[in-house]
Enzyme design. Structure first.
Site, PDB file in Angstrom:
ATOM      1  N   ILE A   1      33.802  -6.157 -33.567  1.00  0.00           N
ATOM      2  CA  ILE A   1      34.820  -7.104 -34.017  1.00  0.00           C
ATOM      3  C   ILE A   1      35.185  -8.086 -32.910  1.00  0.00           C
ATOM      4  CG2 ILE A   1      36.733  -5.577 -33.373  1.00  0.00           C
ATOM      5  CD1 ILE A   1      36.627  -7.964 -36.400  1.00  0.00           C
ATOM      6  N   ALA A   2      35.127  -7.617 -31.668  1.00  0.00           N
ATOM      7  CA  ALA A   2      35.411  -8.503 -30.538  1.00  0.00           C
ATOM      8  C   ALA A   2      34.344  -9.582 -30.424  1.00  0.00           C
ATOM      9  CB  ALA A   2      35.488  -7.691 -29.246  1.00  0.00           C
TER      10      ALA A   2
ATOM     11  N   ARG B   1      34.485 -12.002 -33.849  1.00  0.00           N
ATOM     12  CA  ARG B   1      35.666 -12.769 -34.228  1.00  0.00           C
ATOM     13  C   ARG B   1      36.628 -13.080 -33.092  1.00  0.00           C
ATOM     14  NH1 ARG B   1      33.957 -15.014 -38.814  1.00  0.00           N
ATOM     15  NH2 ARG B   1      33.519 -13.516 -40.478  1.00  0.00           N
TER      16      ARG B   1
ATOM     17  N   ARG C   1      31.872   0.772 -20.397  1.00  0.00           N
ATOM     18  CA  ARG C   1      31.447   1.946 -19.626  1.00  0.00           C
ATOM     19  C   ARG C   1      30.065   1.723 -19.006  1.00  0.00           C
ATOM     20  NH1 ARG C   1      35.277   5.643 -20.490  1.00  0.00           N
ATOM     21  NH2 ARG C   1      36.365   5.702 -22.508  1.00  0.00           N
TER      22      ARG C   1
ATOM     23  N   LYS D   1      44.251  -3.382 -34.352  1.00  0.00           N
ATOM     24  CA  LYS D   1      45.055  -2.470 -35.156  1.00  0.00           C
ATOM     25  C   LYS D   1      44.252  -1.185 -35.401  1.00  0.00           C
ATOM     26  CE  LYS D   1      42.285  -3.135 -38.620  1.00  0.00           C
ATOM     27  NZ  LYS D   1      41.359  -2.019 -38.883  1.00  0.00           N
TER      28      LYS D   1
END
Length: 340
Positions: free
Chosen positions: A29-30, A33, A52, A111
């Site tokens: 999602i990063a 969007r 990581r 969220k």
């Protein structure tokens, strides 16, 4: 004779330096969007991305700028980071939000902010005590189509609200998707059910009872794949909420009143190019209203910057986040009680 004219030289206020953002985690999602929205905002600079594995962080910084960092703690130690964006799996949010706040960073988190009311309340309290901004990136709340619907309801377009339905579901993901991993993903209620739950809070208010709830548990994986809840308000309005990740795609809600009905056809994940369609149905007419397209991820970033720089409040923080987490707790408890 010429009059003496005093020339006043106006000095422009120095432009504020961009907010230096660090990113903790390299979620899909990063990449799709939120990072494009961060990189496009002139008031933000992506200063570092942590993973990581450094190679994964570098794959992000090659696209969006900043320095790759191996290890989340190392990013929090950097003095050139003003704020962090956290797109980690849901069950890791509370831990890393707390670490970021204790490191003196403002936080924009995916969220849910936390998966329980206890954790959400503790994080909100910690942020306030340290005078730091903590926003939940619940992007759909920033889309103006919902403000339009609220205004129409307030104007009496459907009369007195009697009932709400909200549905958000999509087809099954790949077997290794984090939503199927109980130690980090948390299942459908935590990741997907929060959308219709937050919709109920948006229109019915905070004093809500969970009248019934059901979860479809995948015992082999140890997560819920979907569910439903019946919510009731103190003034007699009911809400039927449905969510899941084993369905055909659906992303909509409707408000049914004494004189009509208003519905949002693509409520939760409209792409930036989508022009929302709101339908108002009354006894003798049906009206379809097309609204301007907008990028709700860009809206979240702008809201975060405005909160950090100018203290502009938003509906993405504080008591609203706690109320959401509390309602999720009650839905989960009611569903599990029915299974015992």
């Amino acid at each position: 004779m010429c009059a003496n004219i005093e020339v006043v030289h106006m000095t422009e206020k120095p432009a504020e330096k961009p907010l230096r953002m660090g990113v903790i985690g390299c979620a899909a999602i990063a990449a799709r969007r939120t990072l494009p929205a961060l990189a496009a905002n002139p008031d933000v600079v992506v200063a570092a991305v942590a993973s990581r594995q450094e190679a994964k962080a570098r794959s992000f910084t090659d696209r969006f700028g900043g320095e790759p960092v191996e290890g989340y703690d190392r990013l929090l130690e950097r003095p050139d980071i003003d704020a962090v964006y956290i797109p980690l799996p849901a069950l890791l949010h509370a831990e890393w939000i707390e670490r970021a706040l204790r490191a003196g960073k403002h936080v924009l988190s995916e969220k849910p902010l936390a998966t329980t009311r206890k954790d959400a309340e503790a994080l909100v309290t910690l942020a306030a005590a340290r005078d730091l901004v903590l926003l939940e990136s619940f992007m759909f709340l920033t889309h103006s189509q919902h403000a339009f619907v609220r205004a129409k309801v307030a104007e009496g377009a459907i009369g007195t609200l009697r009932h709400l339905t909200a549905e958000f579901a999509f087809p099954a993901k790949a077997d290794d998707d984090i939503r199927y991993l109980p130690d980090v993903g948390g299942g459908a209620l935590t990741d997907i059910g929060v959308y219709p739950i937050r919709t109920a809070l948006m229109y019915l208010g905070g004093e809500l009872d969970v009248l019934g709830a059901w979860l479809h548990l995948d015992h082999e994986r140890g997560v819920d794949l979907g569910g439903s809840a019946l919510i009731g308000s103190s003034d007699g309005v009911a809400a039927h909420l449905t969510f899941g990740m084993e369905h055909s795609y659906r992303s909509q809600y409707a408000l049914w009143g004494s004189h009509g009905r208003i519905s949002v056809r693509w409520a939760y994940t409209p792409p930036p190019t989508h022009s929302p369609l709101v339908r108002i149905e009354q006894q003798d007419r049906v009206e379809d209203i097309t609204l301007p397209a907008e990028n709700q991820f860009a809206n979240v970033v702008a809201a975060f910057v405005a909160r950090v720089r100018h203290g502009v409040p938003s509906g993405l923080e504080g008591e609203s986040v706690i109320a959401q987490a509390a309602l999720v707790d009650r839905v989960r408890a009611r569903a599990m009680a029915g299974l015992s």
